[in-house]
Design a protein around this motif. Structure first.
Motif, PDB file in Angstrom:
ATOM      1  N   GLU A 154       0.996  -1.202  -0.184  1.00  0.00           N
ATOM      2  CA  GLU A 154       0.280  -0.088   0.374  1.00  0.00           C
ATOM      3  C   GLU A 154       0.804   1.023   0.238  1.00  0.00           C
ATOM      4  OE1 GLU A 154      -4.310   1.523   1.975  1.00  0.00           O
ATOM      5  OE2 GLU A 154      -2.689   0.061   3.700  1.00  0.00           O
ATOM      6  N   LEU A 155       2.011   1.230   0.417  1.00  0.00           N
ATOM      7  CA  LEU A 155       2.322   2.325   0.357  1.00  0.00           C
ATOM      8  C   LEU A 155       3.706   2.674  -0.796  1.00  0.00           C
ATOM      9  CD1 LEU A 155       4.722   2.152   4.304  1.00  0.00           C
ATOM     10  CD2 LEU A 155       3.352   3.759   3.379  1.00  0.00           C
ATOM     11  N   LEU A 156       3.751   1.439  -0.949  1.00  0.00           N
ATOM     12  CA  LEU A 156       4.530   1.642  -2.677  1.00  0.00           C
ATOM     13  C   LEU A 156       2.910   2.180  -3.650  1.00  0.00           C
ATOM     14  CD1 LEU A 156       6.653  -1.336  -2.460  1.00  0.00           C
ATOM     15  CD2 LEU A 156       7.131   0.636  -2.639  1.00  0.00           C
ATOM     16  N   LEU A 162       8.137   6.351  -4.700  1.00  0.00           N
ATOM     17  CA  LEU A 162       8.708   5.765  -3.791  1.00  0.00           C
ATOM     18  C   LEU A 162       9.212   4.975  -3.822  1.00  0.00           C
ATOM     19  CD1 LEU A 162       9.310   5.374  -0.500  1.00  0.00           C
ATOM     20  CD2 LEU A 162       7.693   4.227  -0.064  1.00  0.00           C
ATOM     21  N   HIS A 163      10.678   3.905  -4.933  1.00  0.00           N
ATOM     22  CA  HIS A 163      10.449   2.665  -5.157  1.00  0.00           C
ATOM     23  C   HIS A 163      11.352   1.699  -4.236  1.00  0.00           C
ATOM     24  CE1 HIS A 163       9.775   5.103  -8.747  1.00  0.00           C
ATOM     25  NE2 HIS A 163      10.535   5.883  -8.446  1.00  0.00           N
ATOM     26  N   ARG A 164      10.794   1.896  -3.003  1.00  0.00           N
ATOM     27  CA  ARG A 164      11.769   0.837  -2.525  1.00  0.00           C
ATOM     28  C   ARG A 164      11.764   1.461  -0.716  1.00  0.00           C
ATOM     29  NH1 ARG A 164      15.185   4.651  -4.321  1.00  0.00           N
ATOM     30  NH2 ARG A 164      15.189   3.606  -6.431  1.00  0.00           N
ATOM     31  N   ILE A 165      11.524  -0.313  -0.355  1.00  0.00           N
ATOM     32  CA  ILE A 165      11.376   0.602   1.239  1.00  0.00           C
ATOM     33  C   ILE A 165      12.272  -0.370   2.394  1.00  0.00           C
ATOM     34  CG2 ILE A 165       9.977  -0.254   3.240  1.00  0.00           C
ATOM     35  CD1 ILE A 165       7.486   0.605   1.658  1.00  0.00           C
ATOM     36  N   PRO A 166      13.014   0.626   3.138  1.00  0.00           N
ATOM     37  CA  PRO A 166      13.628  -0.598   4.056  1.00  0.00           C
ATOM     38  C   PRO A 166      12.909  -1.334   5.245  1.00  0.00           C
ATOM     39  CG  PRO A 166      13.834   1.789   4.270  1.00  0.00           C
ATOM     40  CD  PRO A 166      12.889   1.840   3.354  1.00  0.00           C
ATOM     41  N   VAL A 167      13.170  -2.240   5.581  1.00  0.00           N
ATOM     42  CA  VAL A 167      13.089  -2.628   6.476  1.00  0.00           C
ATOM     43  C   VAL A 167      14.154  -2.777   7.973  1.00  0.00           C
ATOM     44  CG1 VAL A 167      12.239  -5.266   6.951  1.00  0.00           C
ATOM     45  CG2 VAL A 167      11.822  -4.563   5.213  1.00  0.00           C
ATOM     46  N   ILE A 178      12.192  -3.953   0.390  1.00  0.00           N
ATOM     47  CA  ILE A 178      11.347  -4.254  -0.069  1.00  0.00           C
ATOM     48  C   ILE A 178      11.635  -3.159  -1.632  1.00  0.00           C
ATOM     49  CG2 ILE A 178       9.460  -4.580  -0.678  1.00  0.00           C
ATOM     50  CD1 ILE A 178       9.884  -6.083   1.452  1.00  0.00           C
ATOM     51  N   THR A 179      11.491  -4.102  -2.511  1.00  0.00           N
ATOM     52  CA  THR A 179      11.170  -3.203  -4.048  1.00  0.00           C
ATOM     53  C   THR A 179      10.733  -3.672  -4.883  1.00  0.00           C
ATOM     54  OG1 THR A 179      12.974  -4.800  -5.386  1.00  0.00           O
ATOM     55  CG2 THR A 179      13.700  -2.830  -3.505  1.00  0.00           C
ATOM     56  N   GLN A 180       9.832  -2.670  -5.478  1.00  0.00           N
ATOM     57  CA  GLN A 180       9.513  -2.832  -6.704  1.00  0.00           C
ATOM     58  C   GLN A 180       9.593  -3.794  -7.590  1.00  0.00           C
ATOM     59  OE1 GLN A 180       9.209   0.545  -8.492  1.00  0.00           O
ATOM     60  NE2 GLN A 180       7.368   1.718  -7.029  1.00  0.00           N
ATOM     61  N   ILE A 328       4.975   0.026 -12.179  1.00  0.00           N
ATOM     62  CA  ILE A 328       4.859  -0.537 -11.039  1.00  0.00           C
ATOM     63  C   ILE A 328       3.891   0.158 -10.279  1.00  0.00           C
ATOM     64  CG2 ILE A 328       5.727  -2.254  -9.618  1.00  0.00           C
ATOM     65  CD1 ILE A 328       8.426  -2.587 -11.495  1.00  0.00           C
ATOM     66  N   SER A 329       4.254   1.350  -9.620  1.00  0.00           N
ATOM     67  CA  SER A 329       2.917   1.659  -8.078  1.00  0.00           C
ATOM     68  C   SER A 329       1.471   1.674  -9.209  1.00  0.00           C
ATOM     69  CB  SER A 329       4.285   3.109  -8.708  1.00  0.00           C
ATOM     70  OG  SER A 329       3.827   3.498  -9.855  1.00  0.00           O
ATOM     71  N   GLU A 330       1.706   2.174  -9.973  1.00  0.00           N
ATOM     72  CA  GLU A 330       0.382   2.686 -11.029  1.00  0.00           C
ATOM     73  C   GLU A 330      -0.570   1.002 -10.543  1.00  0.00           C
ATOM     74  OE1 GLU A 330       1.402   6.327 -13.273  1.00  0.00           O
ATOM     75  OE2 GLU A 330       1.739   4.457 -13.954  1.00  0.00           O
ATOM     76  N   ILE A 331       0.101  -0.164 -11.124  1.00  0.00           N
ATOM     77  CA  ILE A 331      -0.786  -1.349 -11.299  1.00  0.00           C
ATOM     78  C   ILE A 331      -0.737  -1.799  -9.793  1.00  0.00           C
ATOM     79  CG2 ILE A 331       0.373  -3.681 -11.434  1.00  0.00           C
ATOM     80  CD1 ILE A 331       1.543  -2.801 -13.906  1.00  0.00           C
ATOM     81  N   MET A 332       0.205  -1.503  -9.058  1.00  0.00           N
ATOM     82  CA  MET A 332       0.092  -1.727  -7.700  1.00  0.00           C
ATOM     83  C   MET A 332      -1.606  -0.933  -6.867  1.00  0.00           C
ATOM     84  SD  MET A 332       3.592  -1.425  -6.978  1.00  0.00           S
ATOM     85  CE  MET A 332       3.542  -2.333  -4.372  1.00  0.00           C
ATOM     86  N   GLU A 333      -0.797   0.322  -7.346  1.00  0.00           N
ATOM     87  CA  GLU A 333      -2.825   1.209  -7.111  1.00  0.00           C
ATOM     88  C   GLU A 333      -3.972   0.270  -7.701  1.00  0.00           C
ATOM     89  OE1 GLU A 333      -3.669   5.763  -7.414  1.00  0.00           O
ATOM     90  OE2 GLU A 333      -2.280   4.892  -7.865  1.00  0.00           O
ATOM     91  N   GLU A 334      -3.872  -0.162  -9.104  1.00  0.00           N
ATOM     92  CA  GLU A 334      -5.237  -0.594  -9.400  1.00  0.00           C
ATOM     93  C   GLU A 334      -5.422  -2.171  -8.741  1.00  0.00           C
ATOM     94  OE1 GLU A 334      -8.168  -0.450 -11.595  1.00  0.00           O
ATOM     95  OE2 GLU A 334      -6.579   0.991 -12.417  1.00  0.00           O
ATOM     96  N   ILE A 335      -4.472  -2.663  -8.620  1.00  0.00           N
ATOM     97  CA  ILE A 335      -4.863  -3.585  -8.131  1.00  0.00           C
ATOM     98  C   ILE A 335      -5.573  -3.899  -5.762  1.00  0.00           C
ATOM     99  CG2 ILE A 335      -4.031  -5.960  -6.643  1.00  0.00           C
ATOM    100  CD1 ILE A 335      -1.528  -5.824  -8.830  1.00  0.00           C
ATOM    101  N   LEU A 336      -5.295  -2.614  -6.305  1.00  0.00           N
ATOM    102  CA  LEU A 336      -5.901  -1.665  -4.601  1.00  0.00           C
ATOM    103  C   LEU A 336      -7.494  -1.423  -4.943  1.00  0.00           C
ATOM    104  CD1 LEU A 336      -3.349  -0.778  -2.358  1.00  0.00           C
ATOM    105  CD2 LEU A 336      -4.318  -3.291  -2.173  1.00  0.00           C
TER     106      LEU A 336
END
Length: 340
Positions: A154-156, A162-167, A178-180, A328-336
């Protein structure tokens, strides 16, 4: 050049058929993301390349090229706590502005000899660049190791920059990324349970309707400047007729080489620069331009991104002109997104 504008397209393109059909993401896929922890998503290479704020700029540059990474997490020297990200583009931009075209645009340039004569430059650290006006391309947004993949997803999806998230763990030590690229691989691997959303036509999906392009006759440096100024990781390359002839991305900066001897290539045209990239790094690039049509489905875009290891596909018309781009971020947004 027009500005990027994210929006869902309407049916003004004579594509009214099926516009009332609802395409939904399955509960099974959503439950899978909730069950999956961010620590379950290991980097494909098994390598997490990191640096410290006190690391030398040149050493980090070499590491990024060697590992074929676009960015690197930056750690505090004390306690190895996560501090932020630095991009390969940030380093290149700093070098170009520091030395200038007159000194860099020489094919017989020995960059290390040049850098060795500049005492201030030799001592530059990553911390010096992180106070440089880098902008919003590397937002600070770590998540805890116990968070679910759904949370990172959801963040991505909601933050295009935002293209990557540090854990991180409880002490804010970096334990994963976590990367796209990992996300699109995850989606592609689970297409059978994605639901009917995967059959949604792209003209009905969220995507960037206006595309920023670069002409093949422009300098390569111009292309990378446009990317950094617009928070983009790639641009479609067009000819004088506006037809799509290629793609240039931040990853192509590796053509400068680890030893820095090829900075002069930035002052070549985009077409010449890309020709060298294709000849020298042909194993790392798609053999042809990856495109889709507006009538293709979300599944088509997902599969092509996963297969070719790319972050965007261009939607072209019958004349092969780029009309929009889906990331990729738009594909993720579309899925949500909930249709209806």
């Amino acid at each position: 050049m027009s500005s990027n504008k994210r929006q869902r397209t309407n049916d003004s393109e004579d594509k009214s058929e099926g516009k009332d059909v609802k395409h939904t993401t399955s509960n099974e896929f959503l439950r899978l993301m909730v069950r999956t922890k961010v620590m379950d998503m290991q980097p494909p290479s098994g390598i997490v390349f990191v640096c410290q704020r006190t690391s030398n700029v040149i050493d980090v540059w070499k590491g990024l090229i060697r590992h074929n990474f676009l960015s690197v997490p930056v750690l505090q020297k004390t306690g190895e706590k996560y501090y932020g990200f630095i991009d390969i583009a940030d380093i290149v931009r700093y070098v170009v502005e520091y030395f200038g075209e007159k000194r860099l645009n020489q094919q017989d340039l020995d960059f290390w000899e040049l850098a060795g004569k500049e005492e201030p430059f030799k001592g530059k650290t990553i911390n010096d660049l992180m106070v440089y006006p880098i902008g919003k391309r590397n937002p600070f947004h770590p998540v805890h190791r116990d968070f679910t993949l759904f949370h990172a997803f959801e963040l991505l999806a909601r933050s295009p920059e935002l293209h990557r998230i540090p854990v991180v763990d409880t002490n804010r030590k970096l334990v994963n990324l976590i990367t796209q690229s990992q996300i699109i691989t995850f989606i592609n691997s689970n297409l059978p349970i994605l639901g009917d959303k995967k059959n949604k036509p792209l003209y009905q999906c969220i995507h960037s309707q206006k595309v920023i392009t670069i002409k093949e006759t422009n300098l390569a440096l111009d292309a990378f400047t446009v990317m950094t100024e617009n928070q983009l990781s790639g641009l479609p390359v067009v000819n004088d007729e506006g037809k799509l002839v290629g793609n240039i991305s931040l990853r192509d900066l590796k053509a400068i080489r680890e030893d820095g001897h090829m900075f002069w290539r930035l002052y070549q045209t985009v077409s010449t620069f890309l020709m060298r990239v294709k000849n020298e790094f042909y194993k790392d690039r798609p053999t042809a331009i990856v495109t889709v049509s507006a009538e293709d489905t979300l599944q088509d875009a997902i599969s092509k991104m996963a297969e070719h290891g790319i972050h965007r596909v261009y939607i072209v018309d019958s004349n092969h002109k780029p009309r929009s781009v889906i990331t990729i971020s738009e594909i993720m947004e579309e899925i949500l997104k909930v249709d209806g």
